[in-house]
Write a protein that holds these residues in place. Structure first.
Motif, PDB file in Angstrom:
ATOM      1  N   ARG A  11       0.858  -1.192   0.000  1.00 29.70           N
ATOM      2  CA  ARG A  11       0.000   0.000   0.000  1.00 29.70           C
ATOM      3  C   ARG A  11       0.893   1.241   0.000  1.00 29.70           C
ATOM      4  N   LEU A  42      -7.990 -10.725  -1.898  1.00 32.19           N
ATOM      5  CA  LEU A  42      -8.954 -10.498  -2.986  1.00 32.19           C
ATOM      6  C   LEU A  42     -10.194 -11.371  -2.860  1.00 32.19           C
ATOM      7  N   ARG A  51     -12.560  -0.229  -5.475  1.00 31.17           N
ATOM      8  CA  ARG A  51     -11.238  -0.083  -4.833  1.00 31.17           C
ATOM      9  C   ARG A  51     -10.182  -0.890  -5.595  1.00 31.17           C
ATOM     10  N   MET A  55      -6.930   0.414  -7.495  1.00 35.48           N
ATOM     11  CA  MET A  55      -5.613  -0.167  -7.194  1.00 35.48           C
ATOM     12  C   MET A  55      -4.918  -0.627  -8.482  1.00 35.48           C
ATOM     13  N   PHE A 250      -3.836   3.782  -0.378  1.00 35.47           N
ATOM     14  CA  PHE A 250      -2.917   2.939  -1.145  1.00 35.47           C
ATOM     15  C   PHE A 250      -1.512   3.540  -1.246  1.00 35.47           C
ATOM     16  N   GLY A 382     -11.809   2.482   1.198  1.00 31.90           N
ATOM     17  CA  GLY A 382     -12.044   1.579   2.340  1.00 31.90           C
ATOM     18  C   GLY A 382     -10.735   1.154   3.002  1.00 31.90           C
TER      19      GLY A 382
HETATM   20  N1  FO1 Z   1      -2.149  -5.755  -1.070  1.00 33.87           N
HETATM   21  C1  FO1 Z   1      -1.454  -6.718  -1.660  1.00 33.87           C
HETATM   22  O1  FO1 Z   1      -0.269  -6.887  -1.352  1.00 33.87           O
HETATM   23  N2  FO1 Z   1      -2.030  -7.528  -2.597  1.00 33.87           N
HETATM   24  C2  FO1 Z   1      -3.321  -7.405  -2.956  1.00 33.87           C
HETATM   25  O2  FO1 Z   1      -3.808  -8.160  -3.803  1.00 33.87           O
HETATM   26  C3  FO1 Z   1      -4.085  -6.372  -2.335  1.00 33.87           C
HETATM   27  C4  FO1 Z   1      -5.433  -6.157  -2.632  1.00 33.87           C
HETATM   28  C5  FO1 Z   1      -6.146  -5.178  -1.953  1.00 33.87           C
HETATM   29  C6  FO1 Z   1      -7.507  -5.012  -2.203  1.00 33.87           C
HETATM   30  C7  FO1 Z   1      -8.228  -4.083  -1.492  1.00 33.87           C
HETATM   31  C8  FO1 Z   1      -7.589  -3.321  -0.527  1.00 33.87           C
HETATM   32  O3  FO1 Z   1      -8.296  -2.429   0.173  1.00 33.87           O
HETATM   33  C9  FO1 Z   1      -6.253  -3.449  -0.272  1.00 33.87           C
HETATM   34  C10 FO1 Z   1      -5.493  -4.383  -0.988  1.00 33.87           C
HETATM   35  N3  FO1 Z   1      -4.140  -4.544  -0.742  1.00 33.87           N
HETATM   36  C11 FO1 Z   1      -3.442  -5.547  -1.375  1.00 33.87           C
HETATM   37  C12 FO1 Z   1      -3.397  -3.653   0.193  1.00 33.87           C
HETATM   38  C13 FO1 Z   1      -3.513  -4.134   1.639  1.00 33.87           C
HETATM   39  O4  FO1 Z   1      -4.145  -3.086   2.321  1.00 33.87           O
HETATM   40  C14 FO1 Z   1      -2.141  -4.407   2.257  1.00 33.87           C
HETATM   41  O5  FO1 Z   1      -1.545  -5.509   1.630  1.00 33.87           O
HETATM   42  C15 FO1 Z   1      -2.206  -4.648   3.745  1.00 33.87           C
HETATM   43  O6  FO1 Z   1      -0.890  -4.716   4.236  1.00 33.87           O
HETATM   44  C16 FO1 Z   1      -2.974  -5.895   4.140  1.00 33.87           C
HETATM   45  O7  FO1 Z   1      -3.048  -6.010   5.546  1.00 33.87           O
END
Ligand code: FO1
Ligand code: FAD
Length: 477
Positions: A11, A42, A51, A55, A250, A382
């Protein structure tokens, strides 16, 4: 072992002002990015299509940024706890770097990756913060405990000096052709579309993805609108806030860059009003950080109420009421406008997030966790910490010193949408009605029926009494 450092983005979808990436560049001239599409995230039932679309757009733009810098962003679609160490080993990378995150899932995932890297003799960056201006360990009360109240947190947090934006990754070597082949054998793929991943969002995105766009948004906001923020931020019909929440969620923009923009704005400030406005916006950034620290210090927040009184609160399980709330058909115009705004564009004004969350919990007496999940299913921004914090604040179940907070939809409308502009925008069937009806919510039955608009599904005064009674009973237990 080669000089290569793999930089694992999660993120922090940007090259500028990225603390972990800057640390990697200091140690090597060959930095290659990687993002792992994680089925465990996912496939959860609280992931919004809007979202994921945002991303993926940001990942596309990050790939272009890497290409301009002379390197590349690799894409995996697998369990990162295996795929990241395996890719690093296949490429003989000397290290994998990434930025730490407060979320419980992240902590658990990252510890497993660290164990696998250690086993393979690959280095990693120890607990590096990037999303927040201060590490949770550095913002503690006088008796060395974590803060559970915002105001003293803000006093401490705002008094601490803040790091300036860190250097941007401008150039790097990339993989050779032979290494590219190895990466493909280790599972790297072309970036899929959100649709390929099963997420359908056919509308235009309300926030344009990518680092350049986020930077532009920040510049535009901090040059002008920040100066009127205090006055304008509460009116949902007005474009008075930054709309940077998705970019911040993100990490499409660095928080140090955002903070620096507030300092520059303060420096250019010519009146007490503009100083107060900028300070107010800084306080919102601090709320964001307060909730991230809270999630890190109290991961149990993600499971439910923080306050004892609410741990076994007898919430109602009226599915029909919940559905009406979700669809924006409660018969309360301001609530319906807000829910329809979120359903249609994936973003909702903060004032309205408070109104609808208060309505779900205090008027419909429905468990805030239902609303919290629905928000995650719909919002472009979100975010576990901010969303959970906002819901617990609205339900009075969290870290808020005020025991019970009840919003009256009509007085909220009177104060913040007095002309019914916002309501007219999002509830088109009410457009022709007198403003007085929109604001009070007392729409004559004949009008309602003609417009096919529902009668109020509950009576606010009665529900308010009921909530207070239930709260008192819980407190006396
Ligand atoms: N982080 C990832 O490394 N891979 C993903 O596929 C991914 C999808 C995703 C979808 C929605 C969302 O709100 C966040 C997403 N993230 C994704 C980021 C996620 O917030 C971080 O990876 C956190 O560290 C998870 O705890
Ligand atoms: P601005 O007013 O311009 O504020 C600047 C930034 O500060 C925001 O982008 C955001 O990162 C942060 N911020 C502002 N207010 C808050 C706040 N109260 N709590 C935490 N951070 C804040 N925000 C999210 O980013 N994701 C969520 O999932 C989310 N869910 C919420 C749920 C509820 C019930 C409530 C009451 C609030 C929620 N918020 C959430 C906080 C807030 O509503 C949004 O951050 C804000 O509306 C985003 O618009 P903006 O970027 O124009 O904000």
């Amino acid at each position: 072992m080669s000089d290569l450092i793999l930089f694992w983005h999660r993120r922090d979808l940007r090259l500028s002002d990225n603390t972990g990436l800057a640390a990697a560049r200091r140690q090597s001239a060959k930095i290659v990015g990687v993002f792992c599409l994680d089925p465990k995230i996912l496939q959860r039932d609280d992931v919004a299509s809007v979202r994921v679309s945002y991303m993926i757009g940001c990942l596309q733009s990050l790939q272009e940024r890497y290409a301009q810098a002379g390197s590349q962003l690799l894409i995996l679609h697998a369990n990162p706890t295996q795929a990241i160490p395996a890719l690093a080993a296949a490429l003989s990378a000397k290290a994998v770097f990434w930025n730490w995150d407060v979320e419980p899932y992240s902590q658990q995932r990252d510890r497993t990756v660290i164990d696998a890297l250690k086993e393979k003799g690959i280095q990693f960056l120890e607990k590096n913060w990037d999303q927040i201006l201060h590490a949770p360990e550095n913002i503690r009360t006088g008796v060395n405990t974590a803060y559970t109240v915002y105001t003293p947190f803000w006093k401490n947090w705002s008094s601490k000096s803040k790091v300036k934006p860190v250097e941007t990754l401008l150039n790097s070597q990339g993989l050779t052709e032979a290494e590219n082949d190895i990466a493909r054998q280790a599972g790297t793929i072309e970036l899929p579309s959100a649709k390929d991943l099963g997420f359908h969002w056919d509308e235009e995105l309300v926030i344009i993805p990518g680092e350049a766009q986020a930077q532009e948004q920040l510049e535009e906001f901090s040059a002008h609108r920040i100066n009127e923020y205090q006055e304008q931020r509460n009116f949902p019909a007005v474009n008075g806030t930054s709309q940077l929440s998705a970019a911040l969620k993100f990490g499409v923009i660095g928080i140090r860059t955002v903070w620096q923009a507030t300092l520059d704005a303060l420096q250019n400030s010519r009146s007490e009003e503009t100083v107060a406005s900028i300070r107010t916006w800084q306080q919102e950034l601090a709320w964001r950080e307060f909730y991230q620290h809270a999630m890190y210090n109290f991961p149990e927040l993600a499971q439910g109420a923080f306050r004892e009184t609410f741990k076994s609160f007898p919430w109602k399980t009226n599915e029909e009421h919940f559905q009406a709330w979700c669809e924006g058909r409660t018969g309360y115009p301001i609530v319906d406008a807000a829910m329809r705004q979120m359903n249609e564009i994936g973003w909702m004004h903060n004032r309205c997030r408070m109104i609808v969350a208060n309505f779900l919990t205090k008027d419909l007496l429905i468990n805030p966790q239902w609303g919290e999940k629905y928000f995650m299913q719909k919002l472009i921004d979100g975010d576990l910490s901010a969303n959970n914090g906002g819901w617990q604040w609205s339900a009075s179940s969290g870290m808020d010193p005020k025991p019970v907070r009840i919003f009256n939809p009509a007085s909220q409308t009177q104060k913040f949408d007095p002309e019914g502009e916002y309501i007219r925008q999002w509830v088109p069937e009410l457009r022709s009605l007198d403003t007085e009806y929109l604001v009070s919510g007392n729409i004559p039955a004949s009008e309602r029926e003609a417009l096919d608009y529902p009668a109020p599904i509950v009576d606010h005064k009665q529900q308010q009494r009921l909530f207070k009674e239930l709260y008192q009973q819980q407190k006396d237990l």
